[in-house]
Design a protein around this motif. Structure first.
Motif: not given
Length: 387
Positions: A29-30, A119, A122, A143, A147-148, A150-152, A154-155
């Motif tokens: 999923n990267t 990601s 983190y 955390e 978290k938001k 990292i979600k946006t 993270g890649y």
């Protein structure tokens, strides 16, 4: 000739070639960005972790093709044609009057030692915080805040994150200045960690300007209101709240500390009573032990005698809501603790002593409690007779 689009170039055969950028994902999923097309009868197929790098690759191809068409092959040099094209493209991008060697030296000095995705960084950051013994409360705060982000992002690579990327998450939503400062503290800690690991050369928010906070006067109960509270707490239908109220209002212990405090940490002796707040539950992560005032000792002894040994009783929120309604008083956040701090500081008139008992810093204590009460009112607070 028509104006070229951002993803088009003219090759050495003077033909317009289009390059496409397509987003895709690996099996894990990267995401990746794939550049495809044909230039000089050569098929291009490159993948990049970020869209910005894919666009930079196309821009670099443009510059190289322009260099090839400029006829620099006649220059006597040991460089290959590809190296000449690359150097020409570089010269076209650097500021006027800057030497290429200066740019290279700067790059070598500031280039991160290792590329690391946000990601991955983190996960290692949280793992390290657990390793060094940060409290669960602190870990949860890291955390929740990150978290938001990292979600946006993270890649993306740590080295490609900008100040604007982070600032958007610090100021996101309708939140106050203190919340923004708390977020900034956490993001600053994360990127300082990345810097120490040499995944970035500089913390992107190192120069972020924190909000100026004007400290408000602490809200506390007047002595008559304290008497009302204690009288209601001694009634049968509210008696289970007496340990909590005593520890919070008469000893100045934080609610989060009372929630985890075991009754065995209150040591009853003939000569004195001592309360032990272990580092594991203390908010500043520092153990403290102190002897409370007479009124608090009497109330704690009463609780102990009547087996009221749960500092934070079951269904606390429901019980406390009814208690507040019955007393008819105004309650604000930390008002019990602020009440103790106000009167204890006024009585002993010593910031260091008060700060130690409350597990706080003298500077913060002075900002909140300095000059709120008189010594005579403080003596009324601590010398009230209940039994």
């Amino acid at each position: 000739m028509r104006k070229l689009k951002s993803n088009e170039l003219i090759d050495q055969f003077n033909k317009i070639r289009e390059l496409k950028i397509v987003r895709g994902e690996y099996k894990n999923n990267t995401p990746y960005y794939r550049v495809t097309g044909t230039v000089n009868n050569r098929h291009i197929d490159q993948r990049f972790k970020e869209q910005s790098r894919a666009k930079a690759f196309i821009e670099e191809l443009k510059n190289k093709e322009e260099a090839k068409r400029s006829g620099l092959k006649s220059v006597k040099t040991k460089l290959s044609q590809e190296q000449i094209d690359d150097a020409t493209a570089a010269f076209n991008r650097i500021p006027k009057g800057t030497y290429l060697t200066e740019v290279i030296n700067f790059y070598l000095t500031h280039k991160p030692q290792e590329d690391k995705q946000i990601s991955e960084a983190y996960k290692l950051f949280i793992k390290d915080k657990k390793r060094i013994g940060n409290q669960t409360r602190s870990i949860n705060e890291y955390e929740y805040t990150l978290k938001k982000f990292i979600k946006t992002h993270g890649y993306r690579l740590c080295s490609n994150i900008t100040k604007d990327d982070v600032t958007k998450f610090i100021t996101k939503g309708n939140v106050g200045r203190i919340t923004q400062n708390n977020r900034q503290r956490i993001y600053n800690s994360f990127f300082n960690y990345c810097s120490k690991q040499e995944w970035i050369t500089k913390n992107p928010i190192a120069n972020y300007q924190r909000n100026k906070i004007v400290t408000k006067t602490a809200d506390y109960f007047k002595t008559e209101e304290v008497h009302t509270i204690l009288r209601y707490a001694l009634k049968d239908h509210h008696i289970t709240l007496l340990p909590y109220i005593t520890l919070a209002m008469m000893c100045g212990i934080r609610r989060c500390e009372i929630e985890k405090l075991d009754w065995s940490k209150i040591e009853f002796n003939e000569n004195e009573t001592t309360i032990h707040i272990d580092a594991e539950i203390a908010k500043p992560d520092s153990r403290r032990s102190f002897t409370p005032e007479r009124i608090a000792i009497e109330l704690l002894a009463y609780c102990n005698k009547h087996n009221l040994i749960k500092p934070y009783p079951k269904n606390f929120a429901k019980r406390f809501r009814k208690f507040k309604n019955d007393t008819g008083l105004h309650y604000s956040k930390n008002k019990f603790r602020h009440t103790f701090g106000t009167y204890f500081y006024a009585m002993c008139q010593n910031a260091d002593t008060t700060a130690f008992v409350m597990g706080n810093s003298p500077s913060v204590l002075k900002e909140y409690y300095n000059g709120l009460s008189t010594k005579s009112n403080a003596e009324k607070f601590f010398n009230f007779n209940l039994f």
